[in-house]
Motif scaffolding. Structure first.
Motif, mmCIF file in Angstrom:
data_model
loop_
_atom_site.group_PDB
_atom_site.id
_atom_site.type_symbol
_atom_site.label_atom_id
_atom_site.label_comp_id
_atom_site.label_asym_id
_atom_site.label_seq_id
_atom_site.Cartn_x
_atom_site.Cartn_y
_atom_site.Cartn_z
ATOM 1 N N ALA A 45 57.532 58.464 0.809
ATOM 2 C CA ALA A 45 57.066 58.953 -0.501
ATOM 3 C C ALA A 45 57.968 58.434 -1.619
ATOM 4 C CB ALA A 45 57.026 60.486 -0.512
ATOM 5 N N VAL A 46 59.270 58.362 -1.352
ATOM 6 C CA VAL A 46 60.200 57.843 -2.364
ATOM 7 C C VAL A 46 59.881 56.375 -2.637
ATOM 8 C CG1 VAL A 46 62.619 57.352 -2.919
ATOM 9 C CG2 VAL A 46 62.026 59.489 -1.745
ATOM 10 N N ALA A 47 59.722 55.602 -1.563
ATOM 11 C CA ALA A 47 59.409 54.174 -1.724
ATOM 12 C C ALA A 47 58.111 54.002 -2.510
ATOM 13 C CB ALA A 47 59.308 53.506 -0.356
ATOM 14 N N ASP A 48 57.105 54.790 -2.183
ATOM 15 C CA ASP A 48 55.821 54.715 -2.903
ATOM 16 C C ASP A 48 56.019 54.986 -4.390
ATOM 17 O OD1 ASP A 48 54.452 54.137 -0.621
ATOM 18 O OD2 ASP A 48 53.596 56.150 -0.346
ATOM 19 N N ALA A 49 56.879 55.963 -4.684
ATOM 20 C CA ALA A 49 57.068 56.353 -6.091
ATOM 21 C C ALA A 49 57.803 55.281 -6.885
ATOM 22 C CB ALA A 49 57.823 57.685 -6.169
ATOM 23 N N VAL A 50 58.452 54.345 -6.192
ATOM 24 C CA VAL A 50 59.122 53.238 -6.884
ATOM 25 C C VAL A 50 58.237 51.992 -6.849
ATOM 26 C CG1 VAL A 50 61.292 51.950 -7.065
ATOM 27 C CG2 VAL A 50 61.299 54.206 -6.031
ATOM 28 N N GLY A 51 57.193 52.029 -6.055
ATOM 29 C CA GLY A 51 56.357 50.845 -5.886
ATOM 30 C C GLY A 51 57.051 49.805 -5.027
ATOM 31 N N MET A 52 57.655 50.263 -3.942
ATOM 32 C CA MET A 52 58.490 49.421 -3.078
ATOM 33 C C MET A 52 58.093 49.716 -1.642
ATOM 34 S SD MET A 52 62.580 50.193 -2.767
ATOM 35 C CE MET A 52 63.131 49.294 -4.201
ATOM 36 N N ARG A 53 58.261 48.721 -0.761
ATOM 37 C CA ARG A 53 58.011 48.994 0.654
ATOM 38 C C ARG A 53 59.132 49.860 1.210
ATOM 39 N NH1 ARG A 53 56.666 43.150 2.252
ATOM 40 N NH2 ARG A 53 54.565 42.929 1.394
ATOM 41 N N GLN A 54 58.792 50.696 2.192
ATOM 42 C CA GLN A 54 59.804 51.558 2.819
ATOM 43 C C GLN A 54 60.926 50.713 3.406
ATOM 44 O OE1 GLN A 54 58.090 54.189 5.681
ATOM 45 N NE2 GLN A 54 59.827 55.591 5.703
ATOM 46 N N SER A 55 60.567 49.541 3.979
ATOM 47 C CA SER A 55 61.592 48.681 4.575
ATOM 48 C C SER A 55 62.565 48.165 3.507
ATOM 49 C CB SER A 55 60.933 47.513 5.302
ATOM 50 O OG SER A 55 60.087 46.809 4.414
ATOM 51 N N SER A 56 62.066 47.965 2.282
ATOM 52 C CA SER A 56 62.953 47.531 1.197
ATOM 53 C C SER A 56 63.901 48.652 0.801
ATOM 54 C CB SER A 56 62.142 47.110 -0.023
ATOM 55 O OG SER A 56 61.167 46.168 0.318
ATOM 56 N N LEU A 57 63.381 49.880 0.798
ATOM 57 C CA LEU A 57 64.228 51.023 0.459
ATOM 58 C C LEU A 57 65.418 51.090 1.410
ATOM 59 C CD1 LEU A 57 63.089 54.545 -0.587
ATOM 60 C CD2 LEU A 57 64.770 54.317 1.235
ATOM 61 N N TYR A 58 65.174 50.798 2.676
ATOM 62 C CA TYR A 58 66.256 50.885 3.674
ATOM 63 C C TYR A 58 67.328 49.819 3.473
ATOM 64 C CZ TYR A 58 63.739 54.516 6.213
ATOM 65 O OH TYR A 58 63.130 55.683 6.564
ATOM 66 N N HIS A 59 67.053 48.804 2.660
ATOM 67 C CA HIS A 59 68.128 47.876 2.304
ATOM 68 C C HIS A 59 69.176 48.557 1.431
ATOM 69 C CE1 HIS A 59 66.495 44.194 3.948
ATOM 70 N NE2 HIS A 59 65.319 44.495 3.448
ATOM 71 N N HIS A 60 68.737 49.599 0.701
ATOM 72 C CA HIS A 60 69.626 50.258 -0.261
ATOM 73 C C HIS A 60 70.241 51.535 0.296
ATOM 74 C CE1 HIS A 60 68.359 47.591 -3.515
ATOM 75 N NE2 HIS A 60 67.141 47.680 -3.013
ATOM 76 N N PHE A 61 69.465 52.282 1.073
ATOM 77 C CA PHE A 61 69.931 53.557 1.608
ATOM 78 C C PHE A 61 69.496 53.661 3.065
ATOM 79 C CE2 PHE A 61 69.485 54.350 -2.955
ATOM 80 C CZ PHE A 61 70.713 54.928 -3.244
ATOM 81 N N GLY A 62 70.440 53.994 3.929
ATOM 82 C CA GLY A 62 70.128 54.073 5.351
ATOM 83 C C GLY A 62 69.247 55.254 5.709
ATOM 84 N N THR A 63 69.462 56.377 5.028
ATOM 85 C CA THR A 63 68.718 57.591 5.355
ATOM 86 C C THR A 63 68.421 58.374 4.075
ATOM 87 O OG1 THR A 63 70.679 59.000 5.524
ATOM 88 C CG2 THR A 63 70.020 57.840 7.527
ATOM 89 N N LYS A 64 67.536 59.344 4.207
ATOM 90 C CA LYS A 64 67.224 60.239 3.090
ATOM 91 C C LYS A 64 68.466 61.037 2.694
ATOM 92 C CE LYS A 64 64.524 63.872 3.731
ATOM 93 N NZ LYS A 64 63.416 64.874 3.788
ATOM 94 N N ASP A 65 69.292 61.379 3.691
ATOM 95 C CA ASP A 65 70.535 62.095 3.399
ATOM 96 C C ASP A 65 71.470 61.271 2.520
ATOM 97 O OD1 ASP A 65 69.790 64.319 4.797
ATOM 98 O OD2 ASP A 65 71.035 63.912 6.557
#
Lengths: 229, 229
Positions: A45-65
């Motif tokens: 949901a976070v990735a969607d809200a940025v307009g980014m793939r979830q896999s791209s989000l994981y380049h920046h943050f390993g986990t939701k925590d």
């Protein structure tokens, strides 16, 4: 195309405030965590809200925590830097200048809590935020609380009548009042005066209401000297 | 076998405090909601923690939200009853007796927050608790806040120097300090003196620290008259 940090370029222009994709992720997560709850928000949901793939989000943050940890640290960082600077400045020469230091920290820290884009402090007491992995945030918050206590004690040293056995330390009461701005904001009751009213209450608690104007003036000077623009 | 309310008899003796199965469910839910989070707790887990079938739990509460709503209401109920009684009592004749009424409410309400078996106030600002269906709790909490404000105003009427334009209403500051006991407790810093120190801070905020002992004595009288044993 916008690119920042190790992630691959995103397909669209940034839609959220912040200089980097990382900042945009933090902003989107802050909105979702405060709006619908931490447990109820997925990294998807976070990735969607940025307009980014979830896999791209994981380049920046390993986990939701990891995202929550960074957001929580951000809620105390500005106030902590300012309080450290005020505490390291030359020691006050009297009760009024000691009270001004406490007033300035309450005003500056409280102002940040009131004006931050998202009211992340509502997440402080989530059971999830008590985990070991959020210790860096908890350590910063403990240090901030201790700086309030130190500043309060400097005031009390000049005022033997104040405090006294059985009463709560002045700095601790002020820390609690400042953090309660988070609740006030969650209740929709915070306004432009809330932080300054809270800082003024610190002066009343010190028994220095007759010197309030003098304290306020010195406090403004401290914020001009040590605050960030 | 223990049975209470519409549910079928349970297979075992009660393992939790409370006179009824309903009370046991509330106690188990409070432990789980505060310990692992509301979103992370299923009604199944609550039923398990009481030693009851999930279907039996549904005889008492239709949804997990119903349980949370009842728990949240419970966090303000005792303080609200007491504050209503104090506000309905004969009006104070002077600043000291007006301050005693505010002191008594802060002490009584704060004492309940500190001594309740679970620190449920940490759930007040959950996004989930903002939903329409928790309006009965929010209404009670708004009423309690207003009673603090009314009691604070009675003090301010006797003290033209206190308050003044631009300062926060006394009752509002005291309400915030009392609720911050929830945070203090979550931080592991609350002790037996926390509620009375908070009530005393209300007297300092009123500018009546010189009359603190007198205020405390009148406050004890009000608690003896209107509190529940």
């Amino acid at each position: 195309m916008t690119s920042a940090g190790p992630g691959r370029p995103r397909k669209q222009q940034p839609v959220r405030p912040g200089a980097t994709a990382r900042d945009e992720i933090l902003d989107a997560a802050a909105e979702l965590f405060t709006g619908q709850g931490f447990a109820n928000t997925s990294t998807r949901a976070v990735a969607d809200a940025v307009g980014m793939r979830q896999s791209s989000l994981y380049h920046h943050f390993g986990t939701k925590d990891d995202i929550l940890g960074e957001l929580l640290k951000g809620t105390v960082a500005g106030g902590l830097d300012f309080a450290r600077a005020v505490c390291a400045a030359p020691r006050p020469a009297g009760a009024v200048s000691a009270a001004a230091a406490l007033h300035a920290v309450a005003l500056y820290d409280g102002g940040l809590l009131c004006s931050a884009r998202w009211n992340l402090g509502i997440l402080y007491h989530l059971p999830e935020a008590r985990a070991e992995r959020f210790e860096p945030f908890m350590a910063d918050r403990r240090e901030l609380r201790q700086l309030y206590r130190d500043l309060g004690q400097r005031v009390e040293e000049f005022l033997p009548a104040a405090g006294g056995p059985g009463s709560a330390p002045l700095g601790e009461l002020v820390f609690r009042l400042v953090e309660s701005l988070i609740n006030l904001r969650a209740d929709g009751l915070a306004d432009n005066d809330s932080a300054s009213q809270t800082a003024d209450a610190a002066v009343v608690l010190a028994g220095l209401s007759a010197q309030l104007n003098e304290v306020r003036e010195l406090s403004r000077g401290l914020i001009a000297d040590y605050g960030r623009g």
